[in-house]
Design an enzyme around this catalytic site. Structure first.
Site, short mmCIF file in Angstrom:
data_model
loop_
_atom_site.label_atom_id
_atom_site.label_comp_id
_atom_site.label_asym_id
_atom_site.label_seq_id
_atom_site.Cartn_x
_atom_site.Cartn_y
_atom_site.Cartn_z
CB CYS A 101 -1.67 7.14 1.46
SG CYS A 101 -2.83 6.12 2.38
CD GLU A 161 -1.93 2.30 1.51
OE1 GLU A 161 -1.54 3.15 0.66
OE2 GLU A 161 -2.12 2.58 2.69
#
Length: 500
Positions: free
Chosen positions: A279, A245
Site C-alpha cells: 500500500c 487504512e
C-alpha cells in the site's frame, strides 16, 4: 494453470475453506468459515476477558507482550515459512515484515503506561482551585480485519497497540492468509492461556461484516478503499468507530541534487518488492528534468536484474490475489495505448501467476496507471521542470498515504508540502519501520493512525477528571451567586483576555 481463490468446502461440522499457495495452488491449510453466531460468541468471550486483561495493568500486559514477541522471535523461521506458503513471497521478505512487527510489539508494551497513564493538566487561573488530570481507558473489545499482502506486520500494527492499551481483540485475517493469523494467535495464547484475550475468526466477507456489526467497541481495517467505505457504512448503524487504512498511489520526488543511485535503487525496490503489493509501495516518480534521463537509465538498468518467481534466486513471488492480474494488465495496456512507453516489461510481463517488472515513461497523468492504485510491480516515471510541478502532480490524487523525497537541500521543505500521512527523505519507506511514528493516510487512503503514541491512543478513550482541592473564594456554579460576583468575573476576564 491459473491461480484460483480460496475455496469453500463441505465439512461435517460446518463450512470450511482451503488456503491455497498462489505459487502452486497446493492446499496449505483448511479453516472454518465462521458464521454470524460464531463471531458474536467470540465477541462475548472477549467481553468476558476484557476486565481481566485490563486489570493486569500496564506492567502485567507489557510482560505478556514481551513473552509473546519472544515466542515469535524464537520461532521466526517457522512463521516465515507459513507466510511464504500463503503469499508466495521470499523468506527474506517474510522475515523483514516479521522483524518490524516484533519491534512494534516491543514498543507498544514498553510505552503504553507513559502515553496512556494519568497525566496532570493545567486548570487555568479561573479554575485554580481544581486539580485536572486525564488518563486513557481501554475501549473494551477491538475487531481487527487484516490484509494478505503483509499478514504479520500490518495487523499487528493494530493488534499489539490495542492489547497494550488494555483491550481484548477479535482478529479476522484475510481469507488468503488464515494460516498466518492462526499462527500469531496460537503463539499469543501460549503466553496468555487464562482468558481468550486474542481470538481468531476466519472466513470471507460475510465473516468480516459480522465482526463489524457484532458489538465491538472499535474496528481497525486494512484493505481497499471500496471495502473500507462499506465497513464505515455498516459501523455507522451502531456508531462503532473505525480506523481505515486503505490504498495508496505513492509518489517519489527526485530533485536535481538527489543521490540518483540511491533514488533509483529505492524506486526499484519500492515498486517491485512483494510483487508491488504494498500500500505504501512506489507507483509514481516525478524527476527534475536536469537529471531525468540519467535517473531513468539507472532504474532501467537495475530493473533488469529483478525477476519474479518461486525459486530461491527470485526477488519476489507471485501475485497473491488472482483478480489483481487483470487490473495490472489493464493499467499497463492503457498507458501504452495512450502514448506511454514500456522501457522494461509491458503487457506481456503479466503472466498467469507472476508479473515481471514494468517501467513506464511518457504516461499521461489522467491515465489509469497514474490515477488508480495498480498494486503490482509497475512504476511510472515522469519528467518535471521543477519540484513545484512535482509536488503539484504528486498531490493530484484522491489518495494520500505515503511518499518519498530524494533531495540533498530541500527534503524537509518538500516533505512538508506533500499531502500524505507519511514521508521518508532519502530512503524508501523508512517511516514504516520506526515504531514511534504514526502510520496512516488522508483522502481515499483512509483515516486514523496505528503505531506510535497516536496508535496507542486510537485504542483508548480519554477520561478527564477535575478534583476540587479547596473551596474557591468566588463560587460561580451556584444560584446563590451575587451580582457583584458577576461584575468581578467580567472585570477579571477583561484584564486577562481583553487587551488589544
Amino acid at each position: 494453470m491459473t491461480a484460483v481463490q480460496p475455496k469453500p468446502t463441505a465439512h461435517s461440522v460446518g463450512e470450511t475453506f482451503d488456503s491455497l499457495s498462489p505459487a502452486t495452488d497446493e492446499v496449505v491449510g483448511t479453516y472454518p468459515v465462521h458464521s454470524k453466531e460464531d463471531v458474536r460468541a467470540a465477541i462475548a468471550r472477549a467481553r468476558d476477558a476484557a476486565e481481566w486483561w485490563a486489570g493486569l495493568g500496564y506492567d502485567g500486559r507489557a510482560e505478556r507482550l514481551r513473552r509473546w514477541k519472544g515466542v515469535i522471535t524464537r520461532r521466526l523461521p517457522q512463521l516465515c515459512q507459513v507466510v511464504r506458503d500463503e503469499t508466495g513471497k521470499p523468506i527474506a521478505d517474510a522475515q523483514l515484515e516479521s522483524v518490524l512487527a516484533i519491534e512494534h510489539i516491543a514498543w507498544a508494551g514498553k510505552h503504553a503506561r507513559k502515553i496512556l497513564g494519568k497525566q496532570r493538566r493545567a486548570a487555568g487561573l479561573m479554575m485554580s482551585n481544581q486539580a485536572a488530570t486525564v488518563e486513557y481507558q481501554p475501549l473494551g473489545v477491538v475487531g481487527v480485519i487484516g490484509p494478505w499482502n503483509y499478514p504479520v506486520f500490518t495487523p499487528l500494527g493494530s493488534i499489539a497497540y490495542a492489547l497494550a492499551a488494555g483491550n481484548t481483540v477479535v482478529f479476522k485475517p484475510s481469507e488468503y492468509t488464515p494460516g498466518v493469523g492462526k499462527w500469531l494467535v496460537d503463539a499469543f495464547n501460549e503466553v496468555v492461556p487464562e482468558w481468550p484475550v486474542l481470538q481468531l475468526i476466519t472466513g470471507f466477507g460475510e465473516t468480516g461484516a459480522s465482526l463489524v456489526t457484532g458489538g465491538v467497541d472499535k474496528i481497525a481495517f486494512t484493505g481497499s478503499t471500496g471495502t473500507g467505505k462499506k465497513i464505515m457504512a455498516a459501523a455507522a448503524e451502531t456508531l462503532t468507530p473505525v480506523i481505515i487504512e486503505a490504498g495508496g498511489k505513492d509518489a517519489v520526488l527526485v530533485d536535481a541534487d538527489a543521490d540518483l543511485e540511491a533514488a533509483a535503487d529505492a524506486t526499484v525496490w519500492g515498486a517491485f518488492s512483494n510483487s508491488g503489493q504494498t500500500c505504501i509501495g512506489v507507483e509514481r516518480v516525478y524527476v527534475h528534468e536536469r537529471v531525468h534521463d540519467e535517473f531513468v537509465a539507472k532504474v532501467v538498468e537495475k530493473s533488469k536484474d529483478v525477476r519474479a518467481g518461486s525459486d530461491a534466486a527470485a526477488q519476489y513471488g507471485p501475485v497473491t490475489m488472482p483478480s489483481q492480474l487483470s487490473v495490472i494488465k489493464r493499467h499497463i495496456a492503457d498507458a501504452i495505448e495512450r502514448g506511454g512507453k514500456a522501457l522494461v516489461g509491458g503487457v506481456d510481463a503479466v503472466g498467469d501467476r507472476y508479473v515481471q517488472p514494468t517501467v513506464l515513461v511518457d504516461v499521461p497523468e489522467d491515465s489509469a496507471a497514474v490515477q488508480e492504485e495498480t498494486f503490482g510491480p509497475t512504476v511510472t516515471i515522469a519528467k518535471v521542470r521543477d519540484m513545484d510541478e512535482a509536488v503539484e502532480k504528486a498531490n493530484d490524487t484522491k489518495y494520500g498515504l505515503g511518499s518519498t523525497v530524494f533531495s540533498k537541500s530541500r527534503g524537509l521543505e518538500l516533505a512538508g508540502r506533500l499531502r500524505t500521512g507519511m514521508t521518508s527523505i532519502n530512503a524508501p519507506l523508512s517511516f514504516a519501520g520506526i515504531a514511534s511514528l504514526p502510520f496512516g493516510g488522508v483522502g481515499d487512503s483512509g483515516f486514523g493512525r496505528i503505531h506510535g503514541p497516536e496508535g496507542l491512543r486510537e485504542f483508548a478513550r480519554p477520561k478527564a477528571v477535575a478534583r476540587q482541592r479547596f473551596t474557591a473564594p468566588i463560587v460561580l456554579t451556584s444560584f446563590s451567586r451575587k451580582e457583584k460576583t458577576d461584575a468581578l468575573v467580567a472585570k477579571l476576564i477583561t484584564v486577562l483576555h481583553g487587551k488589544r
